[in-house]
Design an enzyme around this catalytic site. Structure first.
Site, short mmCIF file in Angstrom:
data_model
loop_
_atom_site.label_atom_id
_atom_site.label_comp_id
_atom_site.label_asym_id
_atom_site.label_seq_id
_atom_site.Cartn_x
_atom_site.Cartn_y
_atom_site.Cartn_z
N GLY A 136 10.52 34.16 82.58
CA GLY A 136 9.98 34.19 81.22
C GLY A 136 8.69 35.01 81.22
CG ASP A 184 11.64 39.60 78.54
OD1 ASP A 184 11.19 38.75 79.31
OD2 ASP A 184 12.62 39.40 77.80
CG ASN A 215 14.51 38.65 74.19
OD1 ASN A 215 13.60 38.22 74.91
ND2 ASN A 215 15.36 37.83 73.59
#
Ligand code: MRU
Length: 355
Positions: free
Chosen positions: A52, A238, A248
């Site tokens: 993440g 991201d 992403n």
């Protein structure tokens, strides 16, 4: 956020040890994984013990602070530079990783040859990166909650909850804020093949917060959108390019295309540390390709309590495994940041980007 009533962050540091919630064990086991050296911390990032964007940003920052604590006086700066390079090489896509490492490196370099001050500055800078990430995510929740009406049905992809950050999360933070305000949203949780971050992590987080949800196969998302059962989409990111294109988790682009076809607003939630000032368009974002084994095998806990990996493809079939995709700016209704809702345009991003 709370786990069984106890407050946790995803990553923190005690002395010279970096502590991580061991994410591959969730949702079946809640455990903390200790990383005694920066090399262990780097390995934990690349093997996705922690994953993440915001979480690996803070972990990279703590890893460099850890290196600064342990580097010898003789060759201190060379040892720190080697650690910064090693931590940066763990995963290529999430901008927050590079932001976190760069922030700590600058704090160390500002102290020159005063090594005690440099070691102290490194830890303080890493703590500041982590605190800032948590504060931004909390603010994203406040900024995004008004988008969620009572009983709203929201689709999300992957895990952009608190496990993907230090605390609160990006895409899930407005949902938690709406839930706490009594608006009882419902979340469609994309399973997120191949690693299943939606099925294992998002579903677990939502369950801990009492948010109504259902896990669906990734390829069911368009179906529920077309049937009028999705009111809005919120995903994380991201890396965001300066033209508003968003990288992403793989599968996000398909969700955005389906949402556009069904006239459903598609929001991206991310702290401004995810915006890359040096990246002009989505085509310039490096897309990580992970091992084929993540597609060829799946894994989970058996009824008798064993963690098993099982092959789902023919032995001889090759596989491809891009970890991210790029959603073009034109499909995005807006980017929810700690500074509010920003249009996915060069002008909107230029107003909030950190340099
Ligand atoms: O490969 P991961 O699990 O590190 O992927 C990153 C993500 O968590 C998602 O892409 C997420 O939606 C971005 S927000 C942190």
């Amino acid at each position: 956020m709370r786990v069984n009533g106890e407050a946790f962050r995803t990553v923190w540091m005690e002395g010279t040890v970096v502590k991580l919630i061991d994410q591959p064990r969730l949702p079946h086991r809640f455990a903390i994984a200790d990383q005694p050296t920066w090399q262990h911390t780097a390995q934990a990032i690349s093997t996705m013990v922690v994953r993440g964007a915001g979480a690996i940003g803070a972990t990279g920052a703590y890893g460099l602070a850890q290196a600064a604590q342990m580097a010898p006086e003789d060759g201190f700066h060379a040892a720190v530079a080697a650690a910064a390079a090693g931590l940066s090489a763990t995963r290529p896509t999430a901008q927050n990783l590079f932001y976190g490492i760069r922030t700590v490196l600058r704090a160390i370099e500002a102290e020159g040859d005063n090594l005690p001050a440099a070691r102290q500055a490194a830890v303080a800078a890493a703590e500041a990166v982590a605190d800032d990430d948590a504060a931004c995510c909390r603010a994203i929740g406040e900024a995004g909650a008004p988008l969620i009406e009572a009983g709203a049905r929201i689709s999300t992809h992957c895990n952009a909850g608190w496990l993907a950050f230090v605390d609160w999360g990006s895409a899930l933070s407005p949902i938690y804020a709406a839930q706490r305000a009594g608006r009882r949203p419902f979340v469609w949780v994309d399973e997120t093949r191949p690693r299943g971050q939606g099925a294992s992590l998002t579903a677990w987080e939502l369950g801990q917060e009492g948010v109504q949800h259902a896990v669906i196969a990734d390829n069911a998302t368009g179906h529920f959108m077309a049937r009028g059962q999705v009111d809005l989409v919120i995903v994380g990111s991201d890396r965001i390019a300066m033209n508003g294109d968003v990288a992403n988790k793989i599968g996000t682009y398909s969700s955005a295309v389906c949402a556009a076809r069904s006239g459903i607003p598609f929001y991206v939630a991310a702290p401004t540390t995810t915006i890359d000032p040096d990246c002009p368009t989505g085509a310039d974002i490096p897309i990580e390709e992970r091992g084929a084994d993540e597609v060829q095998f799946t894994w989970g806990w058996s009824d008798d309590g064993r963690f098993l990996r099982v092959r789902t493809t023919p032995d001889s079939s090759p596989a491809r495994n891009p970890a991210f995709d790029v959603t073009p700016a034109e499909l995005i209704a807006g980017i929810l940041t700690e500074k509010g809702l920003v249009p996915a345009t060069p002008e909107g991003l230029a107003r909030v980007v950190r340099r």
